[in-house]
Structure formats: structure tokens, C-alpha cells
Design a protein around this motif. Structure first.
Motif, short mmCIF file in Angstrom:
data_model
loop_
_atom_site.label_atom_id
_atom_site.label_comp_id
_atom_site.label_asym_id
_atom_site.label_seq_id
_atom_site.Cartn_x
_atom_site.Cartn_y
_atom_site.Cartn_z
N TYR A 106 45.44 -82.21 12.83
CA TYR A 106 44.30 -81.32 13.08
C TYR A 106 44.78 -80.11 13.89
O TYR A 106 45.82 -80.14 14.54
N LYS A 107 43.99 -79.05 13.84
CA LYS A 107 44.21 -77.85 14.64
C LYS A 107 43.05 -77.72 15.63
O LYS A 107 41.91 -78.08 15.31
N TRP A 108 43.35 -77.16 16.80
CA TRP A 108 42.28 -76.93 17.78
C TRP A 108 42.56 -75.66 18.57
O TRP A 108 43.71 -75.21 18.66
N ALA A 109 41.50 -75.09 19.12
CA ALA A 109 41.60 -73.93 20.00
C ALA A 109 40.62 -74.12 21.15
O ALA A 109 39.47 -74.52 20.94
N TYR A 110 41.09 -73.86 22.36
CA TYR A 110 40.26 -74.08 23.55
C TYR A 110 40.80 -73.24 24.70
O TYR A 110 42.03 -73.13 24.87
N ALA A 111 39.91 -72.66 25.47
CA ALA A 111 40.28 -72.00 26.72
C ALA A 111 39.39 -72.54 27.83
O ALA A 111 38.18 -72.71 27.63
N ASN A 112 39.98 -72.79 28.97
CA ASN A 112 39.20 -73.21 30.12
C ASN A 112 38.56 -72.00 30.77
O ASN A 112 38.76 -70.86 30.34
N ARG A 113 37.78 -72.22 31.80
CA ARG A 113 37.32 -71.13 32.65
C ARG A 113 38.42 -70.82 33.67
O ARG A 113 39.39 -71.56 33.82
N ARG A 148 45.11 -71.14 25.34
CA ARG A 148 45.29 -69.80 25.89
C ARG A 148 44.86 -69.84 27.35
O ARG A 148 44.38 -70.85 27.85
N THR A 149 45.06 -68.73 28.07
CA THR A 149 44.71 -68.68 29.49
C THR A 149 43.20 -68.72 29.68
O THR A 149 42.43 -68.39 28.78
N GLY A 150 42.79 -69.11 30.88
CA GLY A 150 41.38 -69.27 31.18
C GLY A 150 40.61 -67.96 31.15
O GLY A 150 41.15 -66.88 31.39
N THR A 151 39.32 -68.08 30.85
CA THR A 151 38.43 -66.92 30.84
C THR A 151 37.03 -67.35 31.23
O THR A 151 36.60 -68.46 30.89
N ASN A 152 36.31 -66.48 31.93
CA ASN A 152 34.93 -66.78 32.28
C ASN A 152 33.95 -66.21 31.26
O ASN A 152 32.74 -66.25 31.47
N LEU A 153 34.48 -65.68 30.16
CA LEU A 153 33.66 -65.29 29.02
C LEU A 153 33.68 -66.42 28.00
O LEU A 153 34.61 -67.23 27.97
N ALA A 154 32.65 -66.48 27.17
CA ALA A 154 32.61 -67.49 26.11
C ALA A 154 33.82 -67.29 25.19
O ALA A 154 34.02 -66.21 24.65
N PHE A 155 34.60 -68.35 25.01
CA PHE A 155 35.88 -68.24 24.29
C PHE A 155 35.69 -68.29 22.79
O PHE A 155 35.01 -69.16 22.25
N TYR A 189 32.73 -81.01 30.93
CA TYR A 189 32.67 -80.90 32.39
C TYR A 189 32.44 -79.45 32.79
O TYR A 189 32.92 -79.00 33.83
N GLY A 190 31.69 -78.72 31.94
CA GLY A 190 31.29 -77.37 32.28
C GLY A 190 32.32 -76.31 31.97
O GLY A 190 32.31 -75.24 32.58
N GLY A 191 33.19 -76.58 31.00
CA GLY A 191 34.26 -75.64 30.67
C GLY A 191 33.85 -74.63 29.61
O GLY A 191 32.81 -73.98 29.73
N ASN A 192 34.67 -74.52 28.55
CA ASN A 192 34.46 -73.46 27.57
C ASN A 192 34.43 -74.04 26.15
O ASN A 192 34.57 -75.25 25.96
N ASN A 193 34.31 -73.14 25.19
CA ASN A 193 34.11 -73.55 23.79
C ASN A 193 35.36 -74.21 23.21
O ASN A 193 36.49 -73.87 23.56
N LEU A 194 35.12 -75.13 22.25
CA LEU A 194 36.19 -75.81 21.52
C LEU A 194 36.01 -75.54 20.03
O LEU A 194 34.90 -75.55 19.51
#
Length: 208
Positions: A106-113, A148-155, A189-194
Motif C-alpha cells: 500500500y501507499k500512504w501520505a501523512y503530515a503531522n502538525r 513530509r514535515t509537519g504543518t498546521n494547515l490541513a495536509f 490523536y488530533g493530528g492531520n489528514n491521512l
């Protein structure tokens, strides 16, 4: 096959009270499906190959045009989800009774805050139609889930360089039944989009 509601009724002989719960029971279609499965989310989803469990009745898995390949991918809008919420999608049963090795890629993409949270992506497998599950991989927001590196915008991934992928190799004999299932589970846990794409299940049979 499909997802159905149930109605519970209680009575004391004089009065009767009923309550209906929606989308509680999922009935899978037919006998175990055959491999390979190549899921790129290009057609109707979840169709007969998967079913979705959204116990919190909030944001859940949706097909979007953000993808690793093809035209579509799968998104969980975790940026607006509440901490502690769980979302799953589970495969129909597959007949692995004559197999020696199962490959799940599988492939995935995710960025934390920026202030990291420990979201969890768990991939589990079952050989007994989901009566019990064995964890095959866990990816955590503070370690091996971000691409990728964290962002406080919706990823939203901007290119394939912000995706990653892996192949899980399953050889336990407990999986080699006609009731094999695969489960993807995300714990917020309140992070970002997957995002997920290109979920493939392939096999090697006992003849090699």
C-alpha cells in the motif's frame, strides 16, 4: 450483502418501547474472494470488497482525487477529527486456504502538525473472519507515519515525493484459510489528514 439497521423492542406486558440503531450489522457477500486484489479506488467504493466502520459517526474514509497513481485515492479527514476517534475499513473474506505467502502492499501520505501528535495507523490481518486480529504493522505520528514535515494547515500531498509505501509479508498458517480478512484502522490523536492508495493483496500458492 450490505449494512443493515436493527430494532430492539422491550415490553413489560402493558407498554412497549422500541429503538432502532442504524448501520449496525454488516453482511459480507458470498464465499471468499479470489486474489489478487488491486485496489486503486478508481471505481465504486467500498463496493463488495470492503466495508467501513465509523463508530463515532463523524469524518470517515472518502474517495478523493488526491492520489499516488491513477485518478483517485482514499482520504481520512483527520485534521477536523476529535482525539480518540477510530475509523476502520475491513476487507471482505479471501480464500487463502491453498496459499503459502500473502503480500500486502500500500501507499500512504501523512503530515503531522507542528506540535506533533501520536496518530496511529494500524494494519491487521485475520484468518477467522474477524473473530480475532493480529497486528501486522503500526505506524505512529511521532515516528514512522509522516511522509513530509509537519504543518498546521490541513495536509494534502503535493506530489508523489510526499508519499511512501511498503509491502507486508504474511506467512503465518493461521492466515491460510478461506476466511482471511485485512483491516486498516486509524486512531486519531488530533493530528492531520491521512491518504491511502494502491492497496494490493497478492499471494504465492503452496506450489510456489
Amino acid at each position: 450483502p450490505g449494512t443493515f439497521s436493527i430494532t430492539l423492542t422491550v415490553s413489560n406486558g402493558a407498554d412497549q418501547l422500541s429503538k432502532t440503531y442504524s448501520n449496525v450489522i454488516t453482511v459480507l457477500g458470498g464465499a471468499g474472494l479470489n486474489t489478487p486484489l488491486m485496489e486503486g479506488f478508481e471505481g465504486t467504493w467500498p463496493a463488495n470488497n470492503w466495508f467501513v466502520n465509523n463508530p463515532d459517526l463523524d469524518e470517515t474514509w472518502q474517495v478523493v482525487t488526491t492520489n499516488y497513481s491513477g485518478a483517485n485515492g482514499l482520504k481520512l479527514a483527520n485534521f477536523t477529527s476529535e482525539s480518540g476517534h477510530v475509523d476502520e475499513f475491513i476487507s471482505n473474506t479471501f480464500d487463502m486456504s491453498a496459499m503459502d505467502t500473502i503480500f500486502v502492499s500500500y501507499k500512504w501520505a501523512y503530515a503531522n502538525r507542528v506540535n506533533e501528535t501520536d496518530d496511529r495507523l494500524r494494519v491487521s490481518a485475520s484468518g477467522d473472519c474477524g473473530a480475532s486480529w493480529t497486528l501486522a504493522r503500526i505506524r505512529k505520528g511521532t515516528t514512522n507515519l509522516p511522509t513530509r514535515t509537519g504543518t498546521n494547515l490541513a495536509f494534502t500531498p503535493s506530489g508523489i515525493d510526499q508519499w511512501s509505501g511498503e509491502t507486508l509479508i504474511l506467512t503465518a498458517q493461521d492466515y491460510m484459510t478461506d476466511h482471511f480478512q485485512l483491516k486498516y484502522e486509524f486512531i486519531s490523536y488530533g493530528g492531520n489528514n491521512l491518504y491511502l492508495d494502491d492497496i494490493n493483496i497478492t499471494v504465492v500458492d503452496t506450489l510456489g
